[in-house]
Design an enzyme around this catalytic site. Structure first.
Site, PDB file in Angstrom:
ATOM      1  N   ASP A 175       0.866  -1.177  -0.166  1.00 46.75           N
ATOM      2  CA  ASP A 175      -0.074   0.142  -0.003  1.00 46.75           C
ATOM      3  C   ASP A 175       0.830   1.292   0.054  1.00 46.75           C
ATOM      4  O   ASP A 175       2.179   1.142   0.441  1.00 46.75           O
ATOM      5  CB  ASP A 175      -0.914   0.025   1.281  1.00 46.75           C
ATOM      6  CG  ASP A 175      -1.711   1.400   1.249  1.00 46.75           C
ATOM      7  OD1 ASP A 175      -2.448   1.446   0.188  1.00 46.75           O
ATOM      8  OD2 ASP A 175      -1.864   2.021   2.280  1.00 46.75           O
ATOM      9  N   SER A 176       0.322   2.342  -0.291  1.00 47.18           N
ATOM     10  CA  SER A 176       1.005   3.724  -0.320  1.00 47.18           C
ATOM     11  C   SER A 176       1.310   3.960   1.032  1.00 47.18           C
ATOM     12  O   SER A 176       2.430   4.767   1.164  1.00 47.18           O
ATOM     13  CB  SER A 176       0.073   4.661  -0.811  1.00 47.18           C
ATOM     14  OG  SER A 176      -1.086   4.955   0.014  1.00 47.18           O
ATOM     15  N   TYR A 180      -0.953   8.463  -2.630  1.00 50.03           N
ATOM     16  CA  TYR A 180      -0.790   8.173  -4.006  1.00 50.03           C
ATOM     17  C   TYR A 180      -2.322   8.843  -4.747  1.00 50.03           C
ATOM     18  O   TYR A 180      -2.130   9.035  -5.824  1.00 50.03           O
ATOM     19  CB  TYR A 180      -0.872   6.741  -4.411  1.00 50.03           C
ATOM     20  CG  TYR A 180       0.233   6.031  -3.909  1.00 50.03           C
ATOM     21  CD1 TYR A 180       1.567   6.568  -3.591  1.00 50.03           C
ATOM     22  CD2 TYR A 180       0.415   4.821  -4.627  1.00 50.03           C
ATOM     23  CE1 TYR A 180       2.821   5.791  -3.180  1.00 50.03           C
ATOM     24  CE2 TYR A 180       1.802   4.268  -4.586  1.00 50.03           C
ATOM     25  CZ  TYR A 180       2.736   4.691  -3.852  1.00 50.03           C
ATOM     26  OH  TYR A 180       4.005   3.927  -3.932  1.00 50.03           O
ATOM     27  N   CYS A 209     -11.217   2.975  -0.050  1.00 49.45           N
ATOM     28  CA  CYS A 209      -9.920   3.416  -0.046  1.00 49.45           C
ATOM     29  C   CYS A 209      -9.330   2.621   1.335  1.00 49.45           C
ATOM     30  O   CYS A 209     -10.148   2.502   2.364  1.00 49.45           O
ATOM     31  CB  CYS A 209      -9.493   4.798   0.357  1.00 49.45           C
ATOM     32  SG  CYS A 209      -7.843   5.154   0.782  1.00 49.45           S
ATOM     33  N   CYS A 228      -4.346  -1.204  -2.332  1.00 49.16           N
ATOM     34  CA  CYS A 228      -4.684  -0.004  -2.392  1.00 49.16           C
ATOM     35  C   CYS A 228      -5.135   0.096  -3.591  1.00 49.16           C
ATOM     36  O   CYS A 228      -5.062  -0.400  -4.594  1.00 49.16           O
ATOM     37  CB  CYS A 228      -3.089   0.509  -2.684  1.00 49.16           C
ATOM     38  SG  CYS A 228      -3.033   2.068  -3.064  1.00 49.16           S
ATOM     39  N   ASN A 229      -6.480   0.802  -3.272  1.00 54.04           N
ATOM     40  CA  ASN A 229      -7.643   0.882  -4.550  1.00 54.04           C
ATOM     41  C   ASN A 229      -6.855   2.072  -5.454  1.00 54.04           C
ATOM     42  O   ASN A 229      -6.990   1.594  -6.792  1.00 54.04           O
ATOM     43  CB  ASN A 229      -8.784   1.659  -4.003  1.00 54.04           C
ATOM     44  CG  ASN A 229      -9.481   0.545  -3.246  1.00 54.04           C
ATOM     45  OD1 ASN A 229     -10.510   0.197  -3.625  1.00 54.04           O
ATOM     46  ND2 ASN A 229      -9.412   0.697  -1.998  1.00 54.04           N
ATOM     47  N   GLU A 262      -2.591   9.280   7.994  1.00 55.08           N
ATOM     48  CA  GLU A 262      -1.144   9.068   8.060  1.00 55.08           C
ATOM     49  C   GLU A 262      -0.486   9.937   9.067  1.00 55.08           C
ATOM     50  O   GLU A 262       0.592   9.633   9.619  1.00 55.08           O
ATOM     51  CB  GLU A 262      -0.749   9.445   6.561  1.00 55.08           C
ATOM     52  CG  GLU A 262      -0.991   8.643   5.417  1.00 55.08           C
ATOM     53  CD  GLU A 262       0.092   7.256   5.491  1.00 55.08           C
ATOM     54  OE1 GLU A 262       1.083   7.146   6.086  1.00 55.08           O
ATOM     55  OE2 GLU A 262      -0.638   6.108   5.106  1.00 55.08           O
ATOM     56  N   HIS A 309      -7.216   3.044   3.408  1.00 52.60           N
ATOM     57  CA  HIS A 309      -7.078   3.929   4.633  1.00 52.60           C
ATOM     58  C   HIS A 309      -8.380   4.159   5.551  1.00 52.60           C
ATOM     59  O   HIS A 309      -8.208   4.295   6.721  1.00 52.60           O
ATOM     60  CB  HIS A 309      -6.436   5.135   4.361  1.00 52.60           C
ATOM     61  CG  HIS A 309      -5.026   5.195   4.425  1.00 52.60           C
ATOM     62  ND1 HIS A 309      -4.546   4.492   2.928  1.00 52.60           N
ATOM     63  CD2 HIS A 309      -3.927   5.672   4.829  1.00 52.60           C
ATOM     64  CE1 HIS A 309      -3.227   4.812   3.070  1.00 52.60           C
ATOM     65  NE2 HIS A 309      -3.030   5.378   4.144  1.00 52.60           N
TER      66      HIS A 309
HETATM   67  N1  DGL Z   1      -4.994   3.277   0.757  1.00 50.20           N
HETATM   68  C1  DGL Z   1      -4.843   3.742  -0.433  1.00 50.20           C
HETATM   69  C2  DGL Z   1      -6.167   3.581  -1.611  1.00 50.20           C
HETATM   70  O1  DGL Z   1      -6.781   2.496  -1.084  1.00 50.20           O
HETATM   71  C3  DGL Z   1      -4.196   4.747  -1.062  1.00 50.20           C
HETATM   72  C4  DGL Z   1      -4.395   6.181  -0.387  1.00 50.20           C
HETATM   73  C5  DGL Z   1      -3.302   7.184  -0.733  1.00 50.20           C
HETATM   74  O2  DGL Z   1      -2.260   6.874  -0.812  1.00 50.20           O
HETATM   75  O3  DGL Z   1      -3.885   8.269  -1.503  1.00 50.20           O
HETATM   76  O4  DGL Z   1      -6.500   4.017  -2.420  1.00 50.20           O
END
Ligand code: DGL
Length: 285
Positions: free
Chosen positions: A22-23, A54, A204, A85-86, A170, A206
């Site tokens: 993941d990011s 990301y 997402c 990570c989506n 984060e 997160h």
């Molecule tokens: N956790 C990530 C997702 O599912 C990425 C979030 C990010 O880095 O902006 O999209």
């Protein structure tokens, strides 16, 4: 026994852990569920915390960063990687599967989180009106809209980008009162689009870390879907259907964590969430 020289030669990688990428911290919400459903395997988690988020980056940058991570996890011996990570699944997965994997090692696999999530949505919504909360990158890619239209042509999707939510997670601000403003703002922005939304997808990885706050602003009649359990069961099913991959997975129930940021920072937040002592290493991609 004579060798069959007409068989294609495929470079077989050694047995190795399942890579989870993941990011940043978000993929831990997926890893936690995967380990609950499939505790027998070993895992290697990589969070690109130094380059998160990301969600606001271009296709090209997300693709390049994700490919860096995939190459790194392959070099560590992972035969299978889950893009937890989506944003990376929306912007990089297809190119990696179609263009990079055949050149790097066609016997390995990289799987994403969007397809299994969409498959599950069909069982969860009654009105077929789905609200999607995601990063700007995922929303603008229309990956969910397109995938849902393919599988459930009668469903309707409504999306809201939530660019402040990943920074809140984060930066460990998810549980503080300041987060309420942005939680309420994006949920209102979604619900105002359609009164028949009966299912909201946290698209997402997160966002489950903001779940208690999100729940406060969503009527209890509306179901809120998180992805961890869905992705974990989909992976279990994949491994049943692919014994040749399952045999290459390292057993031993261990889990190592790597971050591109400061390991002590990662340990702080990850430990809060995982509620177990972990050891974290640093890596530069
Ligand atoms: N956790 C990530 C997702 O599912 C990425 C979030 C990010 O880095 O902006 O999209």
């Amino acid at each position: 026994m004579t060798a069959n020289y007409t068989s294609p030669i495929s470079p077989i990688s050694p047995i190795g852990p399942i890579g989870v990428f993941d990011s940043g911290y978000g993929g831990l919400t997926i890893l936690k569920e995967i380990r609950r459903v499939l505790p027998q395997y070993s895992y290697l988690y990589l969070g690109d915390n130094a380059r998160t988020p990301y969600g606001t980056r271009s296709f090209d940058v997300v693709y390049r960063f994700t490919l860096d991570a995939v190459r790194y996890l392959f070099a560590q011996g992972c035969p299978l990687i889950i893009l937890a990570c989506n944003t990376a699944s929306a912007k990089a997965l297809r190119s990696i599967q179609q263009h990079d994997l055949p050149a790097i090692d066609p016997s390995r696999r990289v799987l994403g989180v969007i397809r299994p999530t969409v498959e599950a949505l069909g069982r969860l919504s009654s009105t077929g009106h789905i609200g999607i909360l995601a990063t700007s990158g995922t929303v603008n890619s229309h990956s969910y809209d397109l995938e849902i239209e393919k599988l459930y042509p009668r469903f309707r999707t409504f999306s809201q980008a939530c660019p402040m939510w990943v920074p809140l997670v984060e930066n460990k601000e998810a549980e503080f009162p300041g987060a309420d403003y942005f939680v309420a703002k994006y949920i209102d922005g979604l619900l105002v689009q359609d009164p028949s939304i009966d299912t909201i997808l946290l698209a997402c990885t997160h966002y489950p870390l903001l779940y208690p706050k999100i729940r406060q602003y969503v009527d209890e009649k509306i179901r809120i879907v998180t992805q961890g359990d869905i992705v974990a069961h989909s992976l279990a099913d994949y491994l049943l259907r692919h014994p040749e991959m399952e045999r290459r997975l390292q057993r031993g129930a261990s889990c190592r964590y790597l971050t591109t940021e400061d390991p002590s920072k990662f340990t702080d937040l990850a430990q809060l969430f995982l509620a177990e002592p972990i050891s974290v290493g640093h890596v530069s991609l």
